[in-house]
Scaffold this motif. Structure first.
Motif, PDB file in Angstrom:
ATOM      1  N   UNK A 257     -14.737  18.092  29.536  1.00  0.00           N
ATOM      2  CA  UNK A 257     -14.795  16.887  28.710  1.00  0.00           C
ATOM      3  C   UNK A 257     -16.048  16.898  27.840  1.00  0.00           C
ATOM      4  N   UNK A 258     -15.865  16.766  26.544  1.00  0.00           N
ATOM      5  CA  UNK A 258     -16.973  16.658  25.601  1.00  0.00           C
ATOM      6  C   UNK A 258     -17.260  15.184  25.331  1.00  0.00           C
ATOM      7  N   UNK A 259     -18.474  14.847  24.946  1.00  0.00           N
ATOM      8  CA  UNK A 259     -18.763  13.456  24.574  1.00  0.00           C
ATOM      9  C   UNK A 259     -18.005  13.067  23.318  1.00  0.00           C
ATOM     10  N   UNK A 260     -17.799  11.771  23.100  1.00  0.00           N
ATOM     11  CA  UNK A 260     -17.074  11.344  21.898  1.00  0.00           C
ATOM     12  C   UNK A 260     -17.798  11.776  20.626  1.00  0.00           C
TER      13      UNK A 260
ATOM     14  N   UNK B 127     -11.634  24.626  21.132  1.00  0.00           N
ATOM     15  CA  UNK B 127     -11.210  25.598  22.140  1.00  0.00           C
ATOM     16  C   UNK B 127     -11.255  25.061  23.560  1.00  0.00           C
ATOM     17  N   UNK B 128     -12.170  24.101  23.847  1.00  0.00           N
ATOM     18  CA  UNK B 128     -12.424  23.778  25.249  1.00  0.00           C
ATOM     19  C   UNK B 128     -12.456  22.298  25.582  1.00  0.00           C
ATOM     20  N   UNK B 129     -12.312  21.401  24.605  1.00  0.00           N
ATOM     21  CA  UNK B 129     -12.452  19.976  24.895  1.00  0.00           C
ATOM     22  C   UNK B 129     -11.175  19.429  25.544  1.00  0.00           C
ATOM     23  N   UNK B 130     -11.288  19.046  26.797  1.00  0.00           N
ATOM     24  CA  UNK B 130     -10.122  18.518  27.513  1.00  0.00           C
ATOM     25  C   UNK B 130      -9.747  17.115  27.064  1.00  0.00           C
ATOM     26  N   UNK B 131     -10.649  16.435  26.353  1.00  0.00           N
ATOM     27  CA  UNK B 131     -10.345  15.081  25.879  1.00  0.00           C
ATOM     28  C   UNK B 131      -9.707  15.072  24.494  1.00  0.00           C
ATOM     29  N   UNK B 132      -9.626  16.244  23.868  1.00  0.00           N
ATOM     30  CA  UNK B 132      -9.036  16.362  22.517  1.00  0.00           C
ATOM     31  C   UNK B 132      -9.673  15.383  21.533  1.00  0.00           C
ATOM     32  N   UNK B 133     -11.001  15.380  21.542  1.00  0.00           N
ATOM     33  CA  UNK B 133     -11.730  14.407  20.722  1.00  0.00           C
ATOM     34  C   UNK B 133     -11.546  14.628  19.224  1.00  0.00           C
ATOM     35  N   UNK B 134     -11.119  15.823  18.803  1.00  0.00           N
ATOM     36  CA  UNK B 134     -10.935  16.098  17.391  1.00  0.00           C
ATOM     37  C   UNK B 134      -9.582  15.612  16.865  1.00  0.00           C
ATOM     38  N   UNK B 135      -8.662  15.313  17.754  1.00  0.00           N
ATOM     39  CA  UNK B 135      -7.306  14.952  17.336  1.00  0.00           C
ATOM     40  C   UNK B 135      -7.317  13.678  16.495  1.00  0.00           C
ATOM     41  N   UNK B 136      -6.795  13.766  15.295  1.00  0.00           N
ATOM     42  CA  UNK B 136      -6.673  12.605  14.435  1.00  0.00           C
ATOM     43  C   UNK B 136      -7.959  12.115  13.808  1.00  0.00           C
ATOM     44  N   UNK B 137      -9.058  12.837  13.962  1.00  0.00           N
ATOM     45  CA  UNK B 137     -10.338  12.405  13.408  1.00  0.00           C
ATOM     46  C   UNK B 137     -10.705  13.244  12.187  1.00  0.00           C
ATOM     47  N   UNK B 138     -11.088  12.583  11.137  1.00  0.00           N
ATOM     48  CA  UNK B 138     -11.635  13.287   9.978  1.00  0.00           C
ATOM     49  C   UNK B 138     -13.099  13.581  10.238  1.00  0.00           C
ATOM     50  N   UNK B 139     -13.539  14.792   9.902  1.00  0.00           N
ATOM     51  CA  UNK B 139     -14.917  15.202  10.110  1.00  0.00           C
ATOM     52  C   UNK B 139     -15.430  15.899   8.857  1.00  0.00           C
TER      53      UNK B 139
END
Length: 234
Positions: A111-114, A133-145
């Motif tokens: 789990x990565x931090x938000x 590659x490794x974030x189990x929380x899928x924090x990048x999903x649907x987020x613009x960066x």
């Protein structure tokens, strides 16, 4: 090599290190966190060199041989040239051509931090590669960066890259994100090693072993930026 030449080499090595610290060119070799240790090392080298030179000057006669003449260690002085060049002839920071891709090792998922709040927060490119590659929380999903890096043209399109160092330039590796979408067409129009700021979203599931864990980013906005003073990521 005579003792006097050895002492001068020690002194010049310390002074060369000090010059790199003042000019900031040490960042071409090591990460910023090593600055305190380099300051201490430069101070110790300069101090030891000065002390040794002063000692030799006070005992000048002791260096004379039995025939009343001095040695001429002119060959040893040639060693001063490469040391001086390190301080005054600064090589550029490593680019993509001077690094190797990161080893393909399946990372352990965790789990990565938000992500930082905001519409399109700026995230470091290596962090994005790791999250994809490794974030189990899928924090990048649907987020613009927002990412910054330099262009790398590949047979299948264009990538955005950063040179990552853990300790020093000797362990430098290349981190990449593949660009797609309308913004990728704009990025392809720039030559290699052009620095860009891009905005978009990471394609879910685009990071896997087969492609070396290089995620794909759908880019919507591209802006050319100046090359930063420190090009490395950590």
């Amino acid at each position: 090599m005579s003792r006097g030449t050895q002492n001068l080499l020690l002194l010049l090595l310390g002074l060369s290190t000090a010059v790199m610290l003042v000019k900031g060119t040490y960042l071409n070799y090591v990460k910023p966190g090593l600055l305190p240790w380099l300051v201490v090392a430069a101070a110790v080298l300069v101090g030891l060199g000065l002390a040794a030179v002063v000692y030799d000057v006070r005992n000048l006669d002791a260096d004379d041989d039995d025939h009343g003449h001095r040695h001429q260690p002119w060959l040893g002085w040639l060693l001063l040239v490469p040391i001086a060049m390190v301080a005054f002839v600064v090589p550029p920071a490593l680019s993509a051509h001077g690094t190797s891709p990161a080893p393909i090792i399946a990372p352990q998922r965790r789990a990565f931090p938000p992500l930082p709040p905001g519409d399109a927060p700026t995230v470091s490119l290596p962090e994005v590669v790791m999250r994809a590659a490794a974030d189990s929380t899928n924090s990048l999903a649907g987020r613009s960066i927002t990412l910054t890096g330099f262009t790398l043209h590949r047979p299948d399109g264009v990538d955005l890259g950063r040179v990552v160092i853990v300790c020093c330039a000797a362990d430098a590796q290349l981190a990449r994100v593949h660009l797609s979408g309308p913004g990728a067409i704009v990025a392809e129009g720039h030559p290699d090693d052009t620095w860009l700021r891009v905005r978009g979203q990471i394609v879910p599931g685009s990071s896997h072993t087969e492609d070396g864990f290089i995620p794909t980013m759908t880019v919507t906005d591209v802006a050319r930026i100046d090359k930063p003073a420190n090009t490395y990521a950590y």
